[in-house]
Design an enzyme around this catalytic site. Structure first.
Site, PDB file in Angstrom:
ATOM      1  N   ARG A   1      58.932  51.797  30.496  1.00 17.62           N
ATOM      2  CA  ARG A   1      58.189  52.841  31.224  1.00 17.62           C
ATOM      3  C   ARG A   1      56.793  53.083  30.654  1.00 17.62           C
ATOM      4  NH1 ARG A   1      63.182  55.468  30.886  1.00 17.62           N
ATOM      5  NH2 ARG A   1      64.416  55.163  32.774  1.00 17.62           N
TER       6      ARG A   1
ATOM      7  N   LYS B   1      42.796  49.158  36.487  1.00 23.92           N
ATOM      8  CA  LYS B   1      43.564  48.507  37.570  1.00 23.92           C
ATOM      9  C   LYS B   1      44.308  47.342  36.942  1.00 23.92           C
ATOM     10  CE  LYS B   1      40.877  48.918  41.860  1.00 23.92           C
ATOM     11  NZ  LYS B   1      40.157  48.122  42.851  1.00 23.92           N
TER      12      LYS B   1
ATOM     13  N   GLU C   1      29.365  39.653  38.871  1.00 24.18           N
ATOM     14  CA  GLU C   1      29.827  41.054  38.902  1.00 24.18           C
ATOM     15  C   GLU C   1      28.712  42.001  38.439  1.00 24.18           C
ATOM     16  OE1 GLU C   1      32.513  41.893  40.415  1.00 24.18           O
ATOM     17  OE2 GLU C   1      34.154  40.486  40.032  1.00 24.18           O
TER      18      GLU C   1
ATOM     19  N   LYS D   1      30.278  51.097  36.188  1.00 19.61           N
ATOM     20  CA  LYS D   1      31.694  51.082  36.563  1.00 19.61           C
ATOM     21  C   LYS D   1      32.420  52.293  35.975  1.00 19.61           C
ATOM     22  CE  LYS D   1      35.847  48.527  37.294  1.00 19.61           C
ATOM     23  NZ  LYS D   1      36.562  47.273  37.381  1.00 19.61           N
TER      24      LYS D   1
ATOM     25  N   GLU E   1      40.635  55.179  43.356  1.00 19.97           N
ATOM     26  CA  GLU E   1      39.950  54.557  44.491  1.00 19.97           C
ATOM     27  C   GLU E   1      40.230  55.239  45.831  1.00 19.97           C
ATOM     28  OE1 GLU E   1      39.444  50.213  44.075  1.00 19.97           O
ATOM     29  OE2 GLU E   1      39.913  50.132  46.207  1.00 19.97           O
TER      30      GLU E   1
ATOM     31  N   ARG F   1      34.944  54.924  44.366  1.00 19.62           N
ATOM     32  CA  ARG F   1      35.248  53.670  43.657  1.00 19.62           C
ATOM     33  C   ARG F   1      35.316  52.472  44.603  1.00 19.62           C
ATOM     34  NH1 ARG F   1      39.839  52.528  38.923  1.00 19.62           N
ATOM     35  NH2 ARG F   1      39.252  50.361  38.664  1.00 19.62           N
TER      36      ARG F   1
ATOM     37  N   ASN G   1      34.061  47.433  45.450  1.00 17.43           N
ATOM     38  CA  ASN G   1      34.643  46.275  46.142  1.00 17.43           C
ATOM     39  C   ASN G   1      33.606  45.508  46.957  1.00 17.43           C
ATOM     40  OD1 ASN G   1      37.229  46.823  45.169  1.00 17.43           O
ATOM     41  ND2 ASN G   1      37.575  48.347  46.772  1.00 17.43           N
TER      42      ASN G   1
ATOM     43  N   HIS H   1      34.083  41.891  47.824  1.00 21.11           N
ATOM     44  CA  HIS H   1      35.454  41.518  47.459  1.00 21.11           C
ATOM     45  C   HIS H   1      36.390  41.303  48.649  1.00 21.11           C
ATOM     46  CE1 HIS H   1      34.101  42.204  43.441  1.00 21.11           C
ATOM     47  NE2 HIS H   1      35.282  41.929  42.941  1.00 21.11           N
TER      48      HIS H   1
ATOM     49  N   HIS I   1      37.907  37.921  48.029  1.00 21.97           N
ATOM     50  CA  HIS I   1      39.319  37.663  47.735  1.00 21.97           C
ATOM     51  C   HIS I   1      39.901  36.647  48.716  1.00 21.97           C
ATOM     52  CE1 HIS I   1      40.195  41.564  45.253  1.00 21.97           C
ATOM     53  NE2 HIS I   1      39.716  40.583  44.522  1.00 21.97           N
TER      54      HIS I   1
ATOM     55  N   HIS J   1      37.030  33.595  40.748  1.00 21.88           N
ATOM     56  CA  HIS J   1      36.787  34.939  41.259  1.00 21.88           C
ATOM     57  C   HIS J   1      35.288  35.231  41.400  1.00 21.88           C
ATOM     58  CE1 HIS J   1      37.773  39.145  42.005  1.00 21.88           C
ATOM     59  NE2 HIS J   1      36.812  39.455  41.161  1.00 21.88           N
TER      60      HIS J   1
HETATM   61  N1  NAD Z   1      41.383  44.662  37.200  1.00 25.52           N
HETATM   62  C1  NAD Z   1      40.161  44.639  37.677  1.00 25.52           C
HETATM   63  O1  NAD Z   1      39.528  45.680  37.908  1.00 25.52           O
HETATM   64  C2  NAD Z   1      39.519  43.310  37.960  1.00 25.52           C
HETATM   65  C3  NAD Z   1      38.144  43.237  38.293  1.00 25.52           C
HETATM   66  C4  NAD Z   1      37.566  41.985  38.475  1.00 25.52           C
HETATM   67  C5  NAD Z   1      38.343  40.837  38.366  1.00 25.52           C
HETATM   68  N2  NAD Z   1      39.671  40.934  38.071  1.00 25.52           N
HETATM   69  C6  NAD Z   1      40.497  39.733  37.940  1.00 25.52           C
HETATM   70  O2  NAD Z   1      40.017  38.962  36.846  1.00 25.52           O
HETATM   71  C7  NAD Z   1      40.424  37.616  37.061  1.00 25.52           C
HETATM   72  C8  NAD Z   1      39.253  36.706  36.731  1.00 25.52           C
HETATM   73  O3  NAD Z   1      38.895  36.922  35.369  1.00 25.52           O
HETATM   74  P1  NAD Z   1      38.038  35.834  34.554  1.00 25.52           P
HETATM   75  O4  NAD Z   1      36.914  35.365  35.376  1.00 25.52           O
HETATM   76  O5  NAD Z   1      37.786  36.415  33.212  1.00 25.52           O
HETATM   77  O6  NAD Z   1      39.022  34.582  34.511  1.00 25.52           O
HETATM   78  P2  NAD Z   1      40.055  34.031  33.436  1.00 25.52           P
HETATM   79  O7  NAD Z   1      40.793  35.092  32.768  1.00 25.52           O
HETATM   80  O8  NAD Z   1      40.837  32.990  34.167  1.00 25.52           O
HETATM   81  O9  NAD Z   1      39.110  33.276  32.374  1.00 25.52           O
HETATM   82  C9  NAD Z   1      38.341  32.168  32.793  1.00 25.52           C
HETATM   83  C10 NAD Z   1      38.558  30.955  31.862  1.00 25.52           C
HETATM   84  O10 NAD Z   1      37.852  31.164  30.643  1.00 25.52           O
HETATM   85  C11 NAD Z   1      38.717  30.929  29.523  1.00 25.52           C
HETATM   86  N3  NAD Z   1      38.211  31.778  28.449  1.00 25.52           N
HETATM   87  C12 NAD Z   1      38.416  33.105  28.277  1.00 25.52           C
HETATM   88  N4  NAD Z   1      37.687  33.549  27.244  1.00 25.52           N
HETATM   89  C13 NAD Z   1      37.027  32.489  26.740  1.00 25.52           C
HETATM   90  C14 NAD Z   1      36.091  32.325  25.660  1.00 25.52           C
HETATM   91  N5  NAD Z   1      35.659  33.354  24.939  1.00 25.52           N
HETATM   92  N6  NAD Z   1      35.606  31.074  25.423  1.00 25.52           N
HETATM   93  C15 NAD Z   1      35.993  30.025  26.207  1.00 25.52           C
HETATM   94  N7  NAD Z   1      36.843  30.125  27.229  1.00 25.52           N
HETATM   95  C16 NAD Z   1      37.360  31.345  27.500  1.00 25.52           C
HETATM   96  C17 NAD Z   1      40.085  31.259  30.045  1.00 25.52           C
HETATM   97  O11 NAD Z   1      41.090  30.619  29.281  1.00 25.52           O
HETATM   98  C18 NAD Z   1      40.014  30.724  31.470  1.00 25.52           C
HETATM   99  O12 NAD Z   1      40.256  29.339  31.477  1.00 25.52           O
HETATM  100  C19 NAD Z   1      40.871  37.484  38.504  1.00 25.52           C
HETATM  101  O13 NAD Z   1      42.275  37.388  38.547  1.00 25.52           O
HETATM  102  C20 NAD Z   1      40.430  38.797  39.120  1.00 25.52           C
HETATM  103  O14 NAD Z   1      41.270  39.214  40.184  1.00 25.52           O
HETATM  104  C21 NAD Z   1      40.249  42.138  37.869  1.00 25.52           C
END
Ligand code: NAD
Length: 340
Positions: free
Chosen positions: A108, A130, A172, A214, A224, A228, A232, A235, A239, A249
């Site tokens: 929980r 989120k 972003e 943000k 949201e 907020r 998006n 997005h 998405h 992404h």
């Molecule tokens: N929760 C939220 O508010 C929110 C907002 C935006 C995006 N997201 C989510 O985030 C995700 C995308 O995140 P991302 O772009 O960070 O992708 P990711 O987590 O897949 O990382 C991208 C790649 O970089 C590698 N990596 C990470 N750190 C590294 C480093 N320091 N050096 C070398 N390689 C490294 C990872 O292993 C991966 O292969 C999506 O699923 C998206 O939906 C969530």
């Protein structure tokens, strides 16, 4: 280092911009922490000095599922985690989204924090509480709002990022500037090469400004219900494009912003010159701006967007650079505008 706070229903979340990974220990409770990371990050940054249990997951959007969550629950039980556990997600957006969901649901809810290791995670994914995973083709459809106690953003970690991931993070930052800060947008236009080259001074300003935008929106509207939603921008299409084409992404959000800006021009909210500035900036940051997509599948995917309410979509439009509004439009109206 600068600390930016989000005050939320579940307490204060501190975003530590410029803090070093080496100092993580001082933010952790005394008991042995549990770390969730991915295979790439785990290899690049061995965490032996932390004396923590480490759970390593795979990479890519395809592992952001309930199956991965179930495996992690199993690992937590195997290492006898109890309600006093503290979990730290060390990785990009995928690790953060999964860790937040696991920590908020295991027993929980146990305490958790993040070390955001991609630029995209530092300016967006790790911030705002989120947490969630994909399910049956619906992106982030299973999840909850729960703030991490801290988010550590160490600029040194970004040095090992592939160039494409830097551009994705910059997408972003462009989003935050486009919806809320015309000066930041102009700064990014002026310092695009420095940003791509990870110039420390430029990057710190961009990350800090982005986090501030943000964090302030999340503080005013954590779940949201209103303001907020502006975050998006890009997005809804993004998405859908991400799902249909499998591109990352940040790249998908770049294309989504181009579509949303074109709609904003058609609705008389954005000038053609401002639209051109957005596309030029994205191109200069090595981000895709062409659509080149299977339109029918993209519209099918939009039908699965969780921001859809019946036949209505909350669509974010630019009201000039640095300002955004949320408009309610139907999927058909969107199709007409795109094809018209
Ligand atoms: N929760 C939220 O508010 C929110 C907002 C935006 C995006 N997201 C989510 O985030 C995700 C995308 O995140 P991302 O772009 O960070 O992708 P990711 O987590 O897949 O990382 C991208 C790649 O970089 C590698 N990596 C990470 N750190 C590294 C480093 N320091 N050096 C070398 N390689 C490294 C990872 O292993 C991966 O292969 C999506 O699923 C998206 O939906 C969530």
């Amino acid at each position: 280092m600068e600390t930016i706070s989000i005050q939320s229903s579940s307490g204060r979340s501190r975003i530590l911009v410029g803090e070093r990974l080496e100092n993580l220990q001082q933010y952790l409770p005394a008991a042995k922490p549990i770390i969730i990371t991915d295979v790439n990050v785990g290899k690049l940054y061995p965490l032996d000095s932390l004396a923590a249990e480490v759970i390593t997951i795979g990479t890519g959007e395809k592992i952001k599922t309930l199956d991965t969550v179930r495996d992690i629950y199993g690992s937590l039980l195997s290492c006898a985690a109890d309600r006093s556990a503290f979990i730290v997600g060390i990785g990009g957006g995928i690790v953060c989204d999964i860790t937040g969901f696991v920590a908020s649901t295991f027993m929980r809810g146990v305490r958790f924090g993040f070390v955001a290791t991609t630029l995209l995670a530092q300016v967006d994914a790790s911030i705002g509480g989120k947490n969630g995973v994909n399910f049956k083709g619906y992106k982030n459809i299973v999840g909850l709002f729960h703030q991490p106690e801290f988010v550590l953003c160490d600029p040194e970690l970004l040095k090992t990022l592939p160039q494409k991931e830097i551009s994705c993070g910059l997408a972003e930052i462009v989003k935050h500037a486009a919806i809320a800060d015309a000066e930041l947008f102009a700064y990014l236009e002026q310092h695009k090469e420095d940003a791509l080259a990870l110039d420390r001074r430029v990057l710190e300003k961009l990350v800090q400004a982005s986090v501030c935008i943000k964090a302030s929106m999340v503080s005013r509207d954590e779940t949201e219900a209103g303001e907020r939603r502006r975050l998006n921008f890009g997005h809804t299409f993004g998405h859908a494009i991400e799902k249909v084409t499998g591109i990352s992404h940040g790249e998908a959000v770049s294309r989504g912003m181009v579509v949303a800006a074109a709609l904003s021009v058609k609705k008389g909210l954005l000038t053609s010159e401002e639209d051109r500035r957005l596309r030029t900036l994205l191109n200069n940051l090595n981000l895709p701006t062409g659509l080149g997509l299977e339109t029918k599948s993209v519209f099918d995917a939009i039908g699965k967007d969780k921001k859809r309410e019946g036949n209505w979509l909350h669509f974010v439009l630019l009201n000039g650079i640095g300002s955004a509004i949320v408009d309610k439009i139907t999927v058909e109206e969107l199709e007409d505008i795109i094809h018209g």
